[in-house]
Design an enzyme around this catalytic site. Structure first.
Site, PDB file in Angstrom:
ATOM      1  CE  LYS A 217      -1.959   2.884   2.252  1.00 52.98           C
ATOM      2  NZ  LYS A 217      -1.807   4.354   2.028  1.00 52.98           N
ATOM      3  CD  GLU A 293      12.139   3.914   9.419  1.00 54.77           C
ATOM      4  OE1 GLU A 293      11.960   4.870  10.211  1.00 54.77           O
ATOM      5  OE2 GLU A 293      12.299   4.053   8.197  1.00 54.77           O
ATOM      6  CB  CYS A 327      12.175   8.653   9.851  1.00 51.51           C
ATOM      7  SG  CYS A 327      13.220   7.667   8.789  1.00 51.51           S
ATOM      8  CD  GLU A 424       9.207  12.398  12.625  1.00 50.31           C
ATOM      9  OE1 GLU A 424       8.049  11.955  12.579  1.00 50.31           O
ATOM     10  OE2 GLU A 424      10.200  11.726  12.298  1.00 50.31           O
TER      11      GLU A 424
END
Ligand code: NAI
Ligand code: MG
Length: 526
Positions: A217, A293, A327, A424
């Site tokens: 996906k 992750e 990330c 973040e």
């Protein structure tokens, strides 16, 4: 001729290291933003790829995918939901249970993967252009770093295919004991938009090398390049049903995949919040194992012995690379007090020199953020930083009035408890913090819910050793950053995730270990 030109470009870029670039002479940001370069790429594939064929969504629905430079629609793409996931999983299940893929020799599987890598290499300029168009990353980065890296990843995993095997185990007793390393079955994979092709490679490479079948996906923001390479995989000889690609949204298509009873494993990259949802769906359905992750807030530590100019450049790269949408971005720049003032001054000058504009234009270092949601999120953090006691050194606002461009921003005097130091941001926003000694910076660097990566900048071997062992992060880059070889494991401590991708460690995610026990000679009961 064209093929030779591309392959020499690829081999050159493999040997070059960090993609530092400089402002081109006479470049005007405003002019480039007003007249975006139109890439010469035909969009051939917008349907779902199920059982080797491009098909419409069962609902007939489509969704728009955008050019982040302008916010304009590039194409309408079939919108997969739970029905399409069901069809894709059924195809993958059949291909695993009855098809040739898990049964063929590992060498044959490797040959198909290698043929695929060759085809990608032949189409790499077009693919890089499509990646830039749909994502906004610079064409320089897509073509010279990411496409070669994509190809290299598949070479790496093709190399593993025929080297995956079990052990013979000495047991207590007259038994012959062996372990078989078998593919786990149907792998569900959910990827994000920041590195659409690289994430494809990290997920699809190990799963196929181990003999699994896949339902992938893609992120709703960036569906195009995966469909393109999906087609190339079939041209390379991949049997139908082995790799199915469903474009669509997370809560519909993604959740259906994570909770599907016939999916044997789920792998996910994205936010910590969605990662938790995926893990929960996996647990509540059939307890499929999950590799996650997730987010990060990586420290980049500039020690007192640093050459400030070099430290500034590396810290800049660690944060601003890919529009800050990494990330593992080095988003907490800790600088020793003895070099702090000079560092802040030079980091600010460097950020001001950063070239922002049309990512197709050569010499541009920074393109737009991916979409309006991420753009607004970054703007909110800029506001939060300005409302705190942090000092805005440069940037702090959007750039231009069209698309999702953000000014390279530097905050100094950042404190650990500020939102910009904790969350973040996923944007071009550098936060600089001051520290006094190593014990203090270790403690502060580790005081975060995340643990994905860390950077250390020092010439002192003892300092490097101390920090690299004390930092609770899945990767510590010493005097380098963002080195992503296929053979180097990547993954997070704490809320940055579960498991490791790339490298030999990634294979375990896609294998079952079966113990087979046979008496060495007939036992008494036979
Ligand atoms: P996200 O984690 O929500 O999306 C990533 C992928 O998960 C996409 O394919 C999405 O469709 C899918 N997804 C979303 N909701 C789902 C659900 N309920 N079930 C299953 N799949 C689902 O990330 P998003 O919303 O794109 O970005 C939010 C923040 O996440 C970013 O601002 C950034 O901080 C972080 N992020 C981290 C990434 C990384 O590389 N670790 C990549 C992208 C985003
Ligand atoms: Mg989301």
């Amino acid at each position: 001729m064209a093929a030779r030109r591309i392959s020499s470009l690829l081999s050159r870029s493999l040997s070059s290291s960090l993609p530092f670039s400089v402002r081109p002479k006479g470049y005007s940001t405003a002019a480039a933003l007003e007249n975006p370069i139109i890439p010469n790429v035909e969009i051939k594939h917008t349907q779902l790829l199920i059982n080797g064929e491009f098909v419409d969504a069962a609902s007939g629905k489509t969704f728009p995918t955008y050019d982040p430079r302008t916010g304009e629609v590039i194409a309408h793409v079939a919108e997969g939901d739970a029905q399409d996931i069901n069809l894709a999983v059924a195809a993958a299940r059949k291909a695993f249970d009855e098809g040739p893929w898990p049964k063929m020799t590992a060498y044959e599987r490797a040959r198909i993967i290698l043929r695929f890598a060759d085809l990608v290499e032949q189409h790499s300029e077009e693919l890089a252009a499509l990646e830039t168009w749909n994502n906004g990353k610079t064409f320089q980065q897509a073509s010279k770093a990411e496409l070669p890296m994509f190809v290299r990843k598949f070479h790496y995993y093709a190399g593993w295919a025929d080297k995956i095997h079990g052990l013979t185990v000495p047991a207590d007793g007259p038994y012959h004991v062996q372990t078989l390393h078998e593919p786990i079955g149907v792998a569900g994979q959910i990827i994000p938009w920041n590195f659409p092709l690289i994430m494809f490679a990290w997920k699809v490479g190990p799963a196929l090398a181990c003999g699994n079948t896949i339902v992938l996906k893609t992120a709703e923001q960036t569906p195009l390049t995966a469909l393109y390479v999906g087609k190339l995989f079939h041209e390379a000889g991949l049997p139908p049903g082995v790799l199915n690609i469903v474009s669509g949204y997370g809560p519909s298509a993604g959740a259906a995949l994570a909770s599907h009873m016939d999916v044997d494993k789920i792998a996910f990259t994205g936010s910590t919040e969605t990662g938790k949802t995926v893990l929960e769906l996996a647990a509540k359905s059939n307890l499929k194992p999950a590799t996650l992750e997730l987010g990060g807030k990586s420290p980049f530590i500039v020690c007192e012995d640093a050459d400030v100019d070099k430290a500034v450049e590396l810290a800049h790269f660690a944060l601003f690379f890919n529009q800050g949408q990494c990330c593992c971005a080095g988003s907490r720049t800790y600088v020793h007090e003895s070099v702090y003032d000079e560092f802040v001054e030079k980091a600010t000058q460097r950020a001001k020199r950063r070239t922002v504009g049309d990512p197709f234009k050569s010499g541009i270092e920074q393109g737009p953020q991916i979409d309006t949601e991420q753009f607004q999120k970054v703007l909110r953090y800029l506001k939060s930083g300005m409302e705190s006691n942090a000092k805005l050194e440069c940037g702090g606002d959007r750039l231009g009035s069209k698309g999702f461009f953000i000014q390279p921003t530097v905050f100094s005097n950042v404190q650990d408890d500020m939102l910009i130091a904790q969350d973040e941001i996923f944007g071009p926003v550098q936060s600089i913090l001051k520290f006094k000694d190593l014990d203090e910076v270790i403690q502060r660097a580790n005081t975060t819910k995340y643990g994905l990566a860390a950077g250390v900048f020092t010439q002192n071997l003892n300092t490097a050793n101390t920090l690299s062992r004390a930092l609770r992060a899945g990767t510590v880059w010493v005097n380098c950053f963002d080195v992503f070889d296929a053979a180097i494991p990547f993954g997070g401590y704490k809320m940055s995730g579960i498991g490791r991708e790339k490298s030999v460690y990634s294979l375990n995610n896609y294998l079952q270990v079966k113990a087979v026990v046979t008496p060495l000679k007939n036992p008494a009961w036979l």
